[in-house]
Design an enzyme around this catalytic site. Sequence first.
Site, PDB file in Angstrom:
ATOM      1  N   ASP A  89       4.249  -5.722  -7.954  1.00  0.00           N
ATOM      2  CA  ASP A  89       3.008  -5.061  -8.335  1.00  0.00           C
ATOM      3  C   ASP A  89       3.373  -3.613  -8.710  1.00  0.00           C
ATOM      4  OD1 ASP A  89      -0.379  -5.420  -7.041  1.00  0.00           O
ATOM      5  OD2 ASP A  89       0.405  -4.406  -8.819  1.00  0.00           O
TER       6      ASP A  89
HETATM    7  C1  GLC Z   1      -2.509  -3.093 -10.017  1.00  0.00           C
HETATM    8  C2  GLC Z   1      -3.004  -4.342  -9.307  1.00  0.00           C
HETATM    9  C3  GLC Z   1      -2.571  -5.625  -9.965  1.00  0.00           C
HETATM   10  C4  GLC Z   1      -2.406  -5.397 -11.455  1.00  0.00           C
HETATM   11  C5  GLC Z   1      -1.246  -4.436 -11.638  1.00  0.00           C
HETATM   12  C6  GLC Z   1      -1.000  -4.080 -13.111  1.00  0.00           C
HETATM   13  O1  GLC Z   1      -2.190  -2.110  -9.079  1.00  0.00           O
HETATM   14  O2  GLC Z   1      -2.718  -4.463  -7.927  1.00  0.00           O
HETATM   15  O3  GLC Z   1      -3.586  -6.595  -9.661  1.00  0.00           O
HETATM   16  O4  GLC Z   1      -2.143  -6.624 -12.118  1.00  0.00           O
HETATM   17  O5  GLC Z   1      -1.423  -3.237 -10.904  1.00  0.00           O
HETATM   18  O6  GLC Z   1      -2.058  -3.327 -13.592  1.00  0.00           O
END
Ligand code: GLC
Length: 733
Positions: free
Chosen positions: A261
């Site tokens: 993430d």
């Molecule tokens: C965010 C979220 C995730 C998302 C990623 C990319 O922090 O936790 O759900 O897909 O970053 O934006």
Amino acid sequence: MNKDQLTDLLHQMTLTEKIDQLVMLDNSFFQKDAAITGPQVKLGISEDVIRNIGSAYNVIGADKVRKLQDEHMKNSRLHIPLLFCGDVIYGLKTVMPIPLGYSCSWDPETIEKGMSIVADEASASGIHTVFSPMLDLSRDPRWGRVMEGLGEDPYLASQIAASEIKGLQGNLDSHHVASCIKHFAAYGAAEGGRDYNSVDMSERKLRQEYLKPYQSAVQAGAKMVMPSFNTINGIPSTANKWLLKKVLEEEWGFHGVKVSDYAAIQELVYHGYAEDAYDAAEKAIHCGVNFDMKTSVYANYLQKDVEDGRVKEEEIDEAVMQILNIKNELGLFEDPYRQASVKEETARQYTEESRRTVKKLADESVVLLENHDVLPLNKNQKIALIGPMADSKGTLGMWAFNTDASRNRTLREELTERVGQENVKYAWGCDFVDSMDALGDIGKFFHPEAPRNLIEEKQKALEAADASDVIVFTMGEHAMQSGEASSRTDLSLPSCQMSLLHEFKKMRKPVVVLIYSGRPLLLQEAADNSDALLQVYWPGSEGASAVADVLTGKINPSGKLTMSMPRSMGQIPVYYSQLKTGRPLQGSGHTGKFVSKYLDCPNSPLYCFGYGLSYTDFTISQLSLDNPYMNKTEPLHAVIHIKNIGNCKGDTIVQLYIHDEAGTIARPVKELIDFKSITLEAGEEKDITFGISEEKLRYYDANMDYITEPGKFMLYAGLNSEECIETEFTYQL
Ligand code: GLC
């Protein structure tokens, strides 16, 4: 490409090129002027790295993607195409209700269709993988991300998860995309409902409940997985070997791609789980995390880890090969654009057919919580339509930021079209929030409207209500009060809304309240001061049309809650499948006081899992079994008799629950094991048959074996998790 060609490509790559292939950056790195001065410098990565990265995300639009792909393949020595990913959770252009909303449809088939639209529109714009579906079970509405999930129940979420994967991936042709399930795992159990907070639970609860929807998605063929930000029992998911290697790879047989993430690898240092980025890079690659999203940890430290012997080059090779495999599965070596083009966008986005599908989902996602003979509205009633959502196009929720919301219609437009201009008096009345501070910075950005004169606006609303027969009042929270980083400690409706509702109540006219929210809110006071109450969540591109059809009776609501609604903050977490305890409220051997209860609040939620009313009425009159005994080889069959005793056609969802009376582990009072949707004309009655196989009874016993133990089971059938008829059977070895 075939396997040999991929292997040959890998062997041509230098170690640096392999490591750069593990880097994923977002669109901000590709706006030339910004990148050099902005995020690139901030992140501390070189131009060379950017030239050779493996993936870009949230670059939206076929023309942008094609240009960037061309540039990237021209500039990189081996011309390996970029994997384009995107945060397209429940709609790129045509937007579904938020997942917590569409889960209330209990309609995996239509959800699958909805997700195929998500895939079709996203792939037309050049997206190869979507960071969806989000499969985090949650029983804590303080956590703002419940809006992205499928509610509290493992069985229902698992059924829907499989349909979401099928809808998104199909056969991976150019109209479908790879899914990236998230956030693995148990992110929804964050302590205190505070986003990114730690998770602590037994392996049994993890496996029995929280891991089930991800497991179902992997079994359905999910191609990618995003580990979650949180720790589980002290270990961050991003570097949790038990979770990512033992469970995900060895037990579930997943050998796809893992995407960290946002900055989660770097966050291993903040967690106190890695000494520094050098250590973090090693810990993450040992868990097979392929992509480092939006940090320079892999780019700037993995090579040293290899040189110092802390990481074998074979581990890097494995991570890179998995990325080359998914790119190959998606056909990127043959067509790096996957036929994305402006022409395809025009043909495949915002189509009438897509609107019809999301409209059906929105129809089925509205949950009727109360109706004291006021709905549906009748044709010649004068309606006062009041509230901040009544004339707003922003019915989409936090993650629908790629659509042109101006294409949507408002509830005011839809209602006026149905009942006539002369029968609708509109007034904004009040805001979503008592103070803009409640929205934080990002919320203010999304709520740029000029401040209004609140006293005048309230007065206009009272005049409109005074001149009408019935009041329809849109209440709830702002769209930016749910979603990521939107945990809240008080889920009461804002006083600006409640004070207006109390004024309406004094007028002694029917009041219909519509709740727009990304989560369960505290609705007792709204229920006490209204004559009808509907939970609409954020109902999507066709939400206004769906709500108008429900209000005017063209649609008979059939939605059923997938997340319990608490009476008070003190009840949280409240969910249906809790253990009995040794002192249950009913049936324990103790006097009234000394049982498991609160002094100041009932144990039950205000509205329970599986609850939702209709404009008609249904009764379940009998539940019979073809045998009082069952075993591994002979499933049981339960027959339920249901009748529509009301005066109009309606749909409802018959739910089947079990309770294992005694096990080597105490078992929940109820567990959903099956459900069926049924449509009945007024007066019509039917028998519904459910097959109960041994697999449906299994659980992780005291030895953590996933088995069914012999003994007595209760079986419950109902139209919600509280009001059920029951019978019993015995499972024999
Ligand atoms: C965010 C979220 C995730 C998302 C990623 C990319 O922090 O936790 O759900 O897909 O970053 O934006």
